[in-house]
Scaffold this active site. Sequence first.
Site, mmCIF file in Angstrom:
data_model
loop_
_atom_site.group_PDB
_atom_site.id
_atom_site.type_symbol
_atom_site.label_atom_id
_atom_site.label_comp_id
_atom_site.label_asym_id
_atom_site.label_seq_id
_atom_site.Cartn_x
_atom_site.Cartn_y
_atom_site.Cartn_z
ATOM 1 N N GLN A 1 30.043 -153.335 -8.608
ATOM 2 C CA GLN A 1 31.268 -152.471 -8.701
ATOM 3 C C GLN A 1 31.443 -152.658 -10.198
ATOM 4 O O GLN A 1 31.546 -153.532 -11.074
ATOM 5 C CB GLN A 1 32.266 -152.872 -7.867
ATOM 6 C CG GLN A 1 32.430 -152.463 -6.583
ATOM 7 C CD GLN A 1 32.434 -151.058 -6.420
ATOM 8 O OE1 GLN A 1 32.773 -150.278 -7.201
ATOM 9 N NE2 GLN A 1 32.249 -150.706 -5.172
ATOM 10 N N TYR B 1 25.146 -150.659 3.556
ATOM 11 C CA TYR B 1 25.066 -150.343 2.146
ATOM 12 C C TYR B 1 25.572 -151.629 1.451
ATOM 13 O O TYR B 1 26.504 -151.571 0.608
ATOM 14 C CB TYR B 1 26.081 -149.110 1.999
ATOM 15 C CG TYR B 1 25.842 -147.656 2.747
ATOM 16 C CD1 TYR B 1 25.004 -147.163 2.408
ATOM 17 C CD2 TYR B 1 26.357 -147.728 4.103
ATOM 18 C CE1 TYR B 1 24.557 -145.976 3.203
ATOM 19 C CE2 TYR B 1 25.885 -146.661 4.870
ATOM 20 C CZ TYR B 1 24.806 -145.806 4.433
ATOM 21 O OH TYR B 1 24.650 -144.624 4.956
ATOM 22 N N GLU C 1 20.671 -152.464 3.271
ATOM 23 C CA GLU C 1 20.474 -151.788 1.820
ATOM 24 C C GLU C 1 19.266 -151.244 1.413
ATOM 25 O O GLU C 1 18.277 -151.858 1.859
ATOM 26 C CB GLU C 1 20.765 -153.001 0.629
ATOM 27 C CG GLU C 1 20.705 -152.530 -0.667
ATOM 28 C CD GLU C 1 21.491 -151.442 -1.448
ATOM 29 O OE1 GLU C 1 22.719 -151.449 -1.261
ATOM 30 O OE2 GLU C 1 20.648 -150.649 -2.153
ATOM 31 N N ASP D 1 30.112 -148.901 3.067
ATOM 32 C CA ASP D 1 30.173 -148.557 1.718
ATOM 33 C C ASP D 1 29.118 -147.652 1.121
ATOM 34 O O ASP D 1 28.516 -148.168 0.067
ATOM 35 C CB ASP D 1 30.596 -149.718 1.162
ATOM 36 C CG ASP D 1 31.013 -149.908 -0.452
ATOM 37 O OD1 ASP D 1 31.177 -148.838 -0.835
ATOM 38 O OD2 ASP D 1 30.783 -150.839 -1.086
ATOM 39 N N CYS E 1 33.775 -144.083 -1.923
ATOM 40 C CA CYS E 1 34.017 -143.434 -3.289
ATOM 41 C C CYS E 1 34.050 -141.879 -3.733
ATOM 42 O O CYS E 1 34.077 -141.499 -4.663
ATOM 43 C CB CYS E 1 32.899 -144.025 -4.508
ATOM 44 S SG CYS E 1 31.187 -143.543 -3.927
HETATM 45 N N1 SAH Z 1 28.810 -152.711 -0.967
HETATM 46 C C1 SAH Z 1 28.120 -152.817 -2.388
HETATM 47 C C2 SAH Z 1 27.273 -151.544 -2.719
HETATM 48 C C3 SAH Z 1 28.155 -150.274 -2.550
HETATM 49 S S1 SAH Z 1 27.403 -148.845 -3.522
HETATM 50 C C4 SAH Z 1 29.238 -153.324 -3.266
HETATM 51 O O1 SAH Z 1 30.284 -153.246 -2.990
HETATM 52 O O2 SAH Z 1 28.735 -153.660 -4.361
HETATM 53 C C5 SAH Z 1 26.408 -148.176 -2.204
HETATM 54 C C6 SAH Z 1 24.789 -148.823 -1.926
HETATM 55 O O3 SAH Z 1 24.467 -148.185 -0.994
HETATM 56 C C7 SAH Z 1 24.264 -149.077 -3.097
HETATM 57 O O4 SAH Z 1 23.633 -150.283 -3.317
HETATM 58 C C8 SAH Z 1 22.949 -147.936 -2.945
HETATM 59 O O5 SAH Z 1 21.771 -148.527 -3.438
HETATM 60 C C9 SAH Z 1 22.973 -148.137 -1.204
HETATM 61 N N2 SAH Z 1 22.432 -147.122 -0.460
HETATM 62 C C10 SAH Z 1 22.298 -145.735 -0.728
HETATM 63 N N3 SAH Z 1 21.896 -145.122 0.146
HETATM 64 C C11 SAH Z 1 21.545 -145.804 1.166
HETATM 65 C C12 SAH Z 1 21.010 -145.816 2.534
HETATM 66 N N4 SAH Z 1 20.613 -144.719 2.924
HETATM 67 N N5 SAH Z 1 20.734 -146.653 3.102
HETATM 68 C C13 SAH Z 1 21.248 -148.010 2.638
HETATM 69 N N6 SAH Z 1 21.679 -148.212 1.604
HETATM 70 C C14 SAH Z 1 22.000 -147.293 0.866
#
Ligand code: SAH
Length: 455
Positions: free
Chosen positions: A285, A314, A335, A383, A410
């Site tokens: 973030q 995620y 992830e 997320d 977001c």
């Molecule tokens: N929860 C974490 C990351 C949020 S951002 C935080 O707060 O820091 C969203 C994340 O989803 C990213 O790390 C991205 O790499 C991942 N992502 C994107 N598409 C995805 C999918 N289909 N399955 C799993 N993860 C995914």
Amino acid sequence: METVEKNQEYTVMIDDLTHEGLGVAHIDRFPIFIENALPEEKVDIVVVKTGKKFAYGKVLNRVTNSQHRVPIKDMDLLRSGIAPLSHMDYGYQLAFKQEQVQRVMTKIAHLPEVPVLPVLGMDEPYGYRNKAQIPVRKLNDELSTGFYRKNSHQLLPIEDYFIQDPVIDQAILVVRDILRRFKVKPYNEEENTGFLRHLVIRRGYYSHEMMVILVTRTAKFFQASRIAEAIQKALPEVVSVVQNVNSEKTNVIMGNENSLLAGKESINDQLLGRTYRISPQSFYQVNTRQAEVLYQTAIDFAELKPDDIVIDAYCGIGTIGLSFADRVKHVYGVEVVPEAIEDAQANARTNQQNNVTYQVGKAEKVMKQWAQLEIKPSVIFVDPPRKGLAEDFIQVSAELGPDRIIYISCNPATLARDLERYEKLGYHPEKVQPVDLFPQTYHIEAVVALKKVEQ
Ligand code: SAH
């Protein structure tokens, strides 16, 4: 009805804002979108572009000023899209964001009765970004840094980015001068020639550890170690200098290949009192203080209990799940970026949490595997990126039957779409709490608590 044509001039009243913060005026009900114009302002405009459903106008003269207008620090902040709301006072920005969420809850989710709480903002809504991604181009015959003019790839030589950590702003100039001194060739986008494409800098908000990533077009980097050494010498906070190679003709900033030029391969920072390792490819973030507010809100909404089995979908480097892993029975994280999962595993060890299991893969796939393994979560955190959740993810997550789903979003438009789908599957949103992670921009982050409807 009058037809709006290019180059015509009008005097109009602004009556609304688009989700990107452009002023909206209507001529015989035909909308015109206008940069740097606020509701209740009367402005003289010229039409610069027309389409079937709307046109774009440019302010020639402001006849009246909104009481919510504040002086613009630097027009380039609007021109570049770095800070498209920087002409609005901060209270008004927050009200604008709450209204945007309320709109999608009505128009897209068809759930107008769900309360949208006032947006949680910052005391000092600038200088917050812990990461910069800066294009490097030739300008006036020398290597330059800055930001693109909106909807173009023309570089504006910006030095004060207003919303970034000012230490990062300074570091950009220091690195730029070193690159000039070593006569590094800037990238040429039209021809896909030249060498240095982007400068990516991260700085831990609490740790002050800095990572400098030099994104290059080709792998061979003349004098790389001397340049890395010069960067570390000039900027003692830099603990990591990485080269990232991106040879494609693309808007995507980073390629997949990294090589370490100096220092260590990752930086550390803290969130809610825990320590995290962050690698070049991992998501983190960008607004650390507000990420803590966001996570705390999500955790409070989850009403966690010691016997909870929690899915952190995620999960990135594991920051959400690891913030509360010591208060629940088990956390499963998924992830898609392998480096992020490696970080998450290291972060679990650093924070002495052995009740966590991480899986690399697409959330929608891995959730199905977990369902087959008969993992029965009581709480699911999601997320996702801007495109929101895949429909089959929503389906399996509802089938797993958790009591609560905490949706961190977001992008209000995809959030609202997904909430409507969850509602049909028996998960009702209790409340929506927007958190301002991106002051001065139109980006909106929100947390929603969904509860299983008892049947
Ligand atoms: N929860 C974490 C990351 C949020 S951002 C935080 O707060 O820091 C969203 C994340 O989803 C990213 O790390 C991205 O790499 C991942 N992502 C994107 N598409 C995805 C999918 N289909 N399955 C799993 N993860 C995914």
